[in-house]
Design a protein around this motif. Structure first.
Motif, PDB file in Angstrom:
ATOM      1  N   GLY A  59       0.812  -1.210   0.000  1.00  0.00           N
ATOM      2  CA  GLY A  59       0.000   0.000   0.000  1.00  0.00           C
ATOM      3  C   GLY A  59       0.844   1.258   0.000  1.00  0.00           C
ATOM      4  N   PRO A  60       0.182   2.416   0.102  1.00  0.00           N
ATOM      5  CA  PRO A  60       0.898   3.679  -0.104  1.00  0.00           C
ATOM      6  C   PRO A  60       1.988   3.991   0.921  1.00  0.00           C
ATOM      7  CG  PRO A  60      -1.347   4.056   0.671  1.00  0.00           C
ATOM      8  CD  PRO A  60      -1.245   2.606   0.337  1.00  0.00           C
ATOM      9  N   TYR A  61       1.903   3.437   2.121  1.00  0.00           N
ATOM     10  CA  TYR A  61       2.910   3.745   3.136  1.00  0.00           C
ATOM     11  C   TYR A  61       3.876   2.578   3.358  1.00  0.00           C
ATOM     12  CZ  TYR A  61      -0.127   7.702   4.112  1.00  0.00           C
ATOM     13  OH  TYR A  61      -0.883   8.841   3.990  1.00  0.00           O
ATOM     14  N   ALA A  62       4.056   1.772   2.314  1.00  0.00           N
ATOM     15  CA  ALA A  62       4.889   0.569   2.461  1.00  0.00           C
ATOM     16  C   ALA A  62       6.339   0.921   2.813  1.00  0.00           C
ATOM     17  CB  ALA A  62       4.844  -0.254   1.184  1.00  0.00           C
ATOM     18  N   ASP A  63       6.852   2.024   2.263  1.00  0.00           N
ATOM     19  CA  ASP A  63       8.237   2.404   2.576  1.00  0.00           C
ATOM     20  C   ASP A  63       8.374   2.798   4.045  1.00  0.00           C
ATOM     21  OD1 ASP A  63       8.846   1.872   0.026  1.00  0.00           O
ATOM     22  OD2 ASP A  63       9.400   3.907  -0.565  1.00  0.00           O
ATOM     23  N   GLU A  64       7.372   3.520   4.529  1.00  0.00           N
ATOM     24  CA  GLU A  64       7.372   3.907   5.943  1.00  0.00           C
ATOM     25  C   GLU A  64       7.282   2.644   6.817  1.00  0.00           C
ATOM     26  OE1 GLU A  64       4.358   6.885   6.810  1.00  0.00           O
ATOM     27  OE2 GLU A  64       6.092   8.153   7.223  1.00  0.00           O
ATOM     28  N   GLY A  65       6.432   1.715   6.376  1.00  0.00           N
ATOM     29  CA  GLY A  65       6.268   0.450   7.100  1.00  0.00           C
ATOM     30  C   GLY A  65       7.568  -0.339   7.126  1.00  0.00           C
ATOM     31  N   ALA A  66       8.291  -0.315   6.003  1.00  0.00           N
ATOM     32  CA  ALA A  66       9.572  -1.042   5.944  1.00  0.00           C
ATOM     33  C   ALA A  66      10.550  -0.444   6.949  1.00  0.00           C
ATOM     34  CB  ALA A  66      10.143  -0.968   4.538  1.00  0.00           C
ATOM     35  N   ASP A  67      10.537   0.873   7.088  1.00  0.00           N
ATOM     36  CA  ASP A  67      11.436   1.525   8.051  1.00  0.00           C
ATOM     37  C   ASP A  67      11.013   1.190   9.486  1.00  0.00           C
ATOM     38  OD1 ASP A  67      13.786   2.961   7.514  1.00  0.00           O
ATOM     39  OD2 ASP A  67      12.969   4.751   8.464  1.00  0.00           O
ATOM     40  N   GLU A  68       9.706   1.109   9.718  1.00  0.00           N
ATOM     41  CA  GLU A  68       9.214   0.717  11.049  1.00  0.00           C
ATOM     42  C   GLU A  68       9.698  -0.694  11.392  1.00  0.00           C
ATOM     43  OE1 GLU A  68       4.981   1.150  11.431  1.00  0.00           O
ATOM     44  OE2 GLU A  68       5.024   3.316  11.126  1.00  0.00           O
ATOM     45  N   LEU A  69       9.593  -1.567  10.405  1.00  0.00           N
ATOM     46  CA  LEU A  69       9.992  -2.957  10.643  1.00  0.00           C
ATOM     47  C   LEU A  69      11.495  -3.058  10.929  1.00  0.00           C
ATOM     48  CD1 LEU A  69       8.333  -5.471  10.826  1.00  0.00           C
ATOM     49  CD2 LEU A  69       8.727  -5.897   8.404  1.00  0.00           C
ATOM     50  N   ARG A  70      12.273  -2.239  10.214  1.00  0.00           N
ATOM     51  CA  ARG A  70      13.721  -2.224  10.484  1.00  0.00           C
ATOM     52  C   ARG A  70      13.976  -1.823  11.940  1.00  0.00           C
ATOM     53  NH1 ARG A  70      13.866   1.162   5.688  1.00  0.00           N
ATOM     54  NH2 ARG A  70      13.948  -0.246   3.932  1.00  0.00           N
ATOM     55  N   ALA A  71      13.232  -0.806  12.377  1.00  0.00           N
ATOM     56  CA  ALA A  71      13.416  -0.316  13.752  1.00  0.00           C
ATOM     57  C   ALA A  71      13.033  -1.386  14.767  1.00  0.00           C
ATOM     58  CB  ALA A  71      12.567   0.936  13.964  1.00  0.00           C
ATOM     59  N   TYR A  72      11.940  -2.101  14.503  1.00  0.00           N
ATOM     60  CA  TYR A  72      11.522  -3.151  15.431  1.00  0.00           C
ATOM     61  C   TYR A  72      12.563  -4.267  15.488  1.00  0.00           C
ATOM     62  CZ  TYR A  72       6.802  -1.203  15.950  1.00  0.00           C
ATOM     63  OH  TYR A  72       5.735  -0.406  16.258  1.00  0.00           O
ATOM     64  N   GLU A  73      13.095  -4.629  14.329  1.00  0.00           N
ATOM     65  CA  GLU A  73      14.101  -5.699  14.312  1.00  0.00           C
ATOM     66  C   GLU A  73      15.333  -5.278  15.111  1.00  0.00           C
ATOM     67  OE1 GLU A  73      14.470  -6.369  10.144  1.00  0.00           O
ATOM     68  OE2 GLU A  73      12.690  -7.663  10.069  1.00  0.00           O
TER      69      GLU A  73
ATOM     70  N   TYR B 151      10.546  -2.985  -7.616  1.00  0.00           N
ATOM     71  CA  TYR B 151      11.817  -2.412  -8.066  1.00  0.00           C
ATOM     72  C   TYR B 151      11.974  -0.917  -7.741  1.00  0.00           C
ATOM     73  CZ  TYR B 151      12.921  -6.741 -10.421  1.00  0.00           C
ATOM     74  OH  TYR B 151      13.215  -8.055 -10.664  1.00  0.00           O
ATOM     75  N   PHE B 152      10.859  -0.186  -7.680  1.00  0.00           N
ATOM     76  CA  PHE B 152      10.971   1.266  -7.491  1.00  0.00           C
ATOM     77  C   PHE B 152      10.447   1.742  -6.137  1.00  0.00           C
ATOM     78  CE2 PHE B 152      11.031   0.639 -12.064  1.00  0.00           C
ATOM     79  CZ  PHE B 152      12.027   1.505 -12.487  1.00  0.00           C
ATOM     80  N   GLY B 153       9.872   0.844  -5.346  1.00  0.00           N
ATOM     81  CA  GLY B 153       9.327   1.244  -4.047  1.00  0.00           C
ATOM     82  C   GLY B 153       7.924   1.815  -4.175  1.00  0.00           C
ATOM     83  N   ALA B 154       7.329   2.115  -3.016  1.00  0.00           N
ATOM     84  CA  ALA B 154       5.931   2.566  -3.008  1.00  0.00           C
ATOM     85  C   ALA B 154       5.809   4.085  -3.050  1.00  0.00           C
ATOM     86  CB  ALA B 154       5.238   2.035  -1.757  1.00  0.00           C
ATOM     87  N   ASN B 155       6.895   4.769  -2.753  1.00  0.00           N
ATOM     88  CA  ASN B 155       6.804   6.231  -2.676  1.00  0.00           C
ATOM     89  C   ASN B 155       6.822   6.867  -4.065  1.00  0.00           C
ATOM     90  OD1 ASN B 155       6.588   6.530   0.029  1.00  0.00           O
ATOM     91  ND2 ASN B 155       8.758   6.866   0.398  1.00  0.00           N
ATOM     92  N   PRO B 156       6.149   8.031  -4.209  1.00  0.00           N
ATOM     93  CA  PRO B 156       6.238   8.753  -5.484  1.00  0.00           C
ATOM     94  C   PRO B 156       7.680   9.198  -5.741  1.00  0.00           C
ATOM     95  CG  PRO B 156       4.553   9.699  -4.037  1.00  0.00           C
ATOM     96  CD  PRO B 156       5.323   8.727  -3.213  1.00  0.00           C
ATOM     97  N   ILE B 157       8.063   9.188  -7.012  1.00  0.00           N
ATOM     98  CA  ILE B 157       9.439   9.574  -7.366  1.00  0.00           C
ATOM     99  C   ILE B 157       9.360  10.851  -8.201  1.00  0.00           C
ATOM    100  CG2 ILE B 157      11.577   8.826  -8.482  1.00  0.00           C
ATOM    101  CD1 ILE B 157      10.514   5.935  -8.112  1.00  0.00           C
ATOM    102  N   TYR B 262       3.675   3.403  -8.255  1.00  0.00           N
ATOM    103  CA  TYR B 262       3.161   2.189  -8.887  1.00  0.00           C
ATOM    104  C   TYR B 262       1.651   2.231  -9.107  1.00  0.00           C
ATOM    105  CZ  TYR B 262       1.282   0.769  -4.381  1.00  0.00           C
ATOM    106  OH  TYR B 262       0.545   0.723  -3.227  1.00  0.00           O
ATOM    107  N   HIS B 263       0.956   3.087  -8.373  1.00  0.00           N
ATOM    108  CA  HIS B 263      -0.511   3.109  -8.408  1.00  0.00           C
ATOM    109  C   HIS B 263      -1.060   4.105  -9.421  1.00  0.00           C
ATOM    110  CE1 HIS B 263      -4.577   2.988  -6.534  1.00  0.00           C
ATOM    111  NE2 HIS B 263      -4.186   1.768  -6.282  1.00  0.00           N
ATOM    112  N   LEU B 264      -0.179   4.813 -10.103  1.00  0.00           N
ATOM    113  CA  LEU B 264      -0.600   5.904 -10.978  1.00  0.00           C
ATOM    114  C   LEU B 264      -1.655   5.475 -12.000  1.00  0.00           C
ATOM    115  CD1 LEU B 264       0.008   8.870 -11.881  1.00  0.00           C
ATOM    116  CD2 LEU B 264       1.728   7.932 -13.402  1.00  0.00           C
ATOM    117  N   GLY B 265      -1.460   4.312 -12.601  1.00  0.00           N
ATOM    118  CA  GLY B 265      -2.370   3.861 -13.646  1.00  0.00           C
ATOM    119  C   GLY B 265      -3.786   3.649 -13.138  1.00  0.00           C
ATOM    120  N   MET B 266      -3.899   3.076 -11.953  1.00  0.00           N
ATOM    121  CA  MET B 266      -5.229   2.794 -11.387  1.00  0.00           C
ATOM    122  C   MET B 266      -5.989   4.089 -11.123  1.00  0.00           C
ATOM    123  SD  MET B 266      -5.942  -0.385 -11.179  1.00  0.00           S
ATOM    124  CE  MET B 266      -5.185  -2.001 -11.195  1.00  0.00           C
TER     125      MET B 266
END
Lengths: 447, 342
Positions: A59-73, B151-157, B262-266
């Motif tokens: 979902g849209p905050y997956a990068d933030e979630g990945a950083d949270e998970l790193r912190a928990y680990e 490959y590019f992550g979830a954040n806007p680039i 990644y969600h731009l198309g939807m």
């Protein structure tokens, strides 16, 4: 007639039976009594204790979630006595010994909130019921935090919230089993207000663009209250749909509205898009009412700043924590995190790491994993050495009170991580408020 | 009045994006009869062509500076893009113009992606019900966006536009009105112009080339064209590739307006389908007209004055107009008899 002397007498048998009945009837009551706190959901029986990390992995905050998970680990590593110990070495007071929690090695399971309330509740429920998680923590949304917190209250499982900024989380939706280390919208407004007055003066007209959901509403309300108290006027407050993508039709009316400040009550992708487009419309080059037009983003994160690129430069906002803080605790955390992952932690990572340590420490202080006793150990707990100066988990609403950072987009970043400069560390006393103003009821200890 | 004019301009650039996506959707539907829910993903893939080219152009030479350490004790990195190190000012200009330059990358990439998509998957569903086509193309869209996210992550680039187009044009002053009242971002004007050029090129291709004539004939009566010995399937496959190129180029040029993720198309897919339906299934001029019409209406409905009368109208205006048009003209604005009718 001879009497049998070797067997038990009838009196002894009756006494024994009576004692047995009493024991059988009363003992379970004693064992489940809160006074003794012996039986509760997912009581650790082996040599490990399992924590549940519920973060957005998709979902849209997956990068933030990945950083949270790193912190928990990292937190698990430090709690189990591995690595350099990070904030275990700076936390004051601390009962943590680096041998797990209460002598049990910390293990963990993870769930994916997807930044959707129903998915987050389902994954938290699965971790509690199937994986035996004793505590749930994490998340990057107020909607998710409120939903999971409510579930945890029903299940008698402690929830240490991740990134949630809505006033409601520890306001009208607060729960006895929920704790928030992160700051909130009210605190953002209270911290930003005086800085805005210093930088932009007290005669300003603000135009709000607000994400149309729980967090956005409370953020807008808090910013309006803070800025109007300074003497600012509110030109207009417009709700925008979450995930609007193109905000041009909402930005165009700002141009000739007479407003000289645009306040973007947006977070994540919406903030990146609305800020980028506002800059493209030339708002930052505009002069209105004889003053330079300004844009304010009340809630900033470094991960968002990366998405906004150069548009973030010079923009004022607030944040819970920043990796450039020079206190001993922050530096210890940045060192551990940076050495392990090659990048400094985000504010989401910081709050999650601290929450894990605070829970572990509360268990140690309570001398038990029994949630009621752990809750009591957390309520009103005062600590330091975790960044942001002396901090208190207020008993009345389970909101942490600590210094809040006002930051500005860095005009001359020296690295890809050097995106925000701390303008002011606003003292905790300036952002405190009466716990009753946002209503709500914590609910019972026993569930 | 200036507010209406500004919203009209907003509608034009927004409508340009809708029209370009809807045009490709209609081309695919009109030629192959496939309802392609993966079409929005082609827009997103085009945007990521721009992201990829910029990443390549900004690949950096990393020199470790052991004198200065990071906060976590490792040597700091001094980064210089190779392109700038090798080509000097020309390299800097290449990086600056990476978005328009990405079109050169997007054309072959999207052609290959489009043809591969059609030959590899979609051709197996030509004779299957539309519901199955929707399911399989929607599934494909999800797979593709998850690959991009991996490959590019979830954040806007963010993709900066060329510096020369970074500001806003004072249209009011150019028209002899008060300065700084009607200002509009240069790149949005560029995007509108670009969409007109691409739409014009597609129409000219179909109208004035033999290939286009055969395709139009095939759209009108596939069976008869086949009977005179023309392999219409090959041409339709090529049209799928062209539709993918149009969507991809639209995505490339949109990146400075909306940092892609990644969600731009939807985000564009549902609206584009509404555009196609309102324009009339299978009608290319209908798709273009509906794209601009709905873009402009959506922008006008966002005006504060309009929302003060009907709160929330900006959220539903497109669907409301679609309902009204379909009630009055069930085949859409320019729909033809027999398309999607049993």
């Amino acid at each position: 007639m001879s009497e049998r002397k070797d067997g038990p007498s009838r009196r002894k048998v009756l006494k024994g039976a009576a004692a047995g009945l009493v024991t059988a009837g009363v003992a379970p009551t004693i064992l489940t009594s809160s006074a003794f706190g012996q039986e509760y959901r997912n009581k650790p029986t082996g040599d490990t204790v399992t924590l549940g990390f519920n973060v957005p992995q998709t979902g849209p905050y997956a990068d933030e979630g990945a950083d949270e998970l790193r912190a928990y680990e990292l937190a698990v590593e430090h709690l189990n006595g591995e690595g350099d110990g990070g904030m275990l070495n700076t936390m004051q007071p601390s009962n943590l010994k680096g041998n797990g929690i209460l002598g049990k090695k910390v293990a963990y399971v993870t769930g994916d909130t997807q930044t959707k309330s129903d998915a987050a509740r389902a994954s938290a429920k699965r971790m509690i019921e199937k994986d035996g998680a004793l505590m749930i923590t994490g998340g990057s949304s107020s909607g998710v935090a409120v939903a999971v917190q409510s579930l945890c209250q029903e299940m008698g499982t402690i929830f240490m919230a991740g990134l949630t900024h809505s006033n409601d989380t520890t306001g009208k939706d607060k729960r006895r089993y929920g704790f928030r280390h992160f700051f909130n919208a009210y605190m953002s407004g209270a911290a930003l207000g005086p800085v805005l007055a210093d930088e932009y003066g007290t005669e300003r007209r603000a135009y709000h663009l607000t994400a149309d959901y729980n967090w956005g509403w409370t953020q807008e309300e808090s910013m309006k209250n803070a800025t109007e108290a300074l003497g600012w006027q509110t030109a207009e407050a417009v709700k925008t749909p979450v995930g609007a993508g193109d905000f041009s039709q909402y930005i165009t009316p700002v141009l000739n509205s007479g407003a000289d400040v645009l306040i973007l009550n947006h977070y994540g992708r919406d903030m990146v898009n609305s800020l980028t487009q506002a800059v493209q419309f030339g708002l930052r080059d505009k002069q209105v009412n004889g003053k330079d037009f300004q844009i304010v983003v009340p809630l900033f994160s470094r991960l968002m700043a990366q998405g906004a690129g150069d548009n973030i430069k010079g923009i004022l906002g607030s944040t819970n924590w920043n990796w450039k803080l020079q206190d001993e605790g922050s530096q210890a955390f940045v060192k551990s995190f940076g050495a392990k992952y090659g990048a400094p932690p985000s504010m989401a990572a910081h709050t999650c790491y601290v929450q894990a340590l605070l829970y572990a420490d509360a268990c140690e202080r309570a001398g038990t994993f029994y949630p009621v006793e752990v809750i009591k150990a957390l309520e009103g707990h005062k600590f330091d050495g975790m960044g942001n100066g002396p901090t208190e988990y207020r008993a009345e609403d389970h909101q942490c009170f600590k210094d809040v950072l006002v930051v500005r987009g860095n005009d001359n970043p020296t690295s890809q991580f050097d995106l925000l400069n701390v303008v002011q560390q606003v003292p905790r006393s300036q952002v405190e408020y009466d716990a009753s103003i946002f209503g709500g009821d914590l609910g019972p200890y026993e569930v | 009045m200036d507010a209406i004019f500004l919203q009209f301009l907003n509608g034009l650039d927004k409508g340009g994006a809708y029209a370009l996506i809807a045009l490709g959707l209609t081309l695919v539907f009109g030629t192959l009869g496939v309802v392609n829910f993966a079409h929005g993903t082609l827009f997103m893939l085009g945007a990521f062509c721009a992201v990829t080219l910029r990443k390549l152009l900004t690949l950096e030479q990393v020199v470790l500076d052991t004198e200065n350490l990071t906060a976590w004790g490792t040597a700091t990195e001094i980064r210089t893009p190779y392109v700038e190190a090798w080509f000097g000012d020309f390299g800097t200009m290449l990086v600056d113009y990476s978005v328009p330059a990405s079109i050169l990358l997007a054309i072959p990439v999207m052609l290959v992606v489009g043809v591969a998509m059609e030959r590899g998957l979609i051709k197996h569903f030509y004779r299957r019900p539309h519901a199955e086509q929707i399911l399989v193309t929607f599934g494909l869209a999800i797979v593709l966006q998850e690959i991009v996210k991996h490959y590019f992550g979830a954040n806007p680039i963010p993709q900066p536009m060329p510096a020369a187009f970074a500001g806003a044009a004072d249209i009011g002053a150019a028209l002899g009105m008060e300065p700084n009242v009607i200002v509009y971002p240069w790149w949005r004007l560029v995007y509108f112009g670009f969409s007109i050029v691409v739409i014009g090129a597609v129409f000219a291709f179909l109208q004035f080339t033999t290939f286009g004539m055969v395709v139009r004939a095939g759209m009108a009566d596939r069976e008869t064209v086949g009977l005179i010995g023309i392999d219409i399937d090959k041409r339709f496959t090529a049209m799928f590739g062209i539709a993918a190129i149009v969507a991809g180029m639209a995505g490339v040029m949109y990146t400075p307006l909306l940092p892609p993720d990644y969600h731009l198309g939807m985000d564009f897919l549902v609206l584009s389908f509404v555009v196609v339906v309102v324009g009339g299934m299978g009608s290319l001029p209908g798709a273009v007209a509906a794209g601009f019409l709905l873009g402009i209406l959506q922008s006008l409905a966002s005006m504060t004055e309009v929302k003060a009368i009907i709160p929330g109208i900006d959220q539903i205006i497109i669907y409301l107009v679609a309902v009204v048009i379909l009630l009055v003209r069930p085949r859409g604005l320019m729909g033809r008899r027999g398309v999607m009718e049993s």
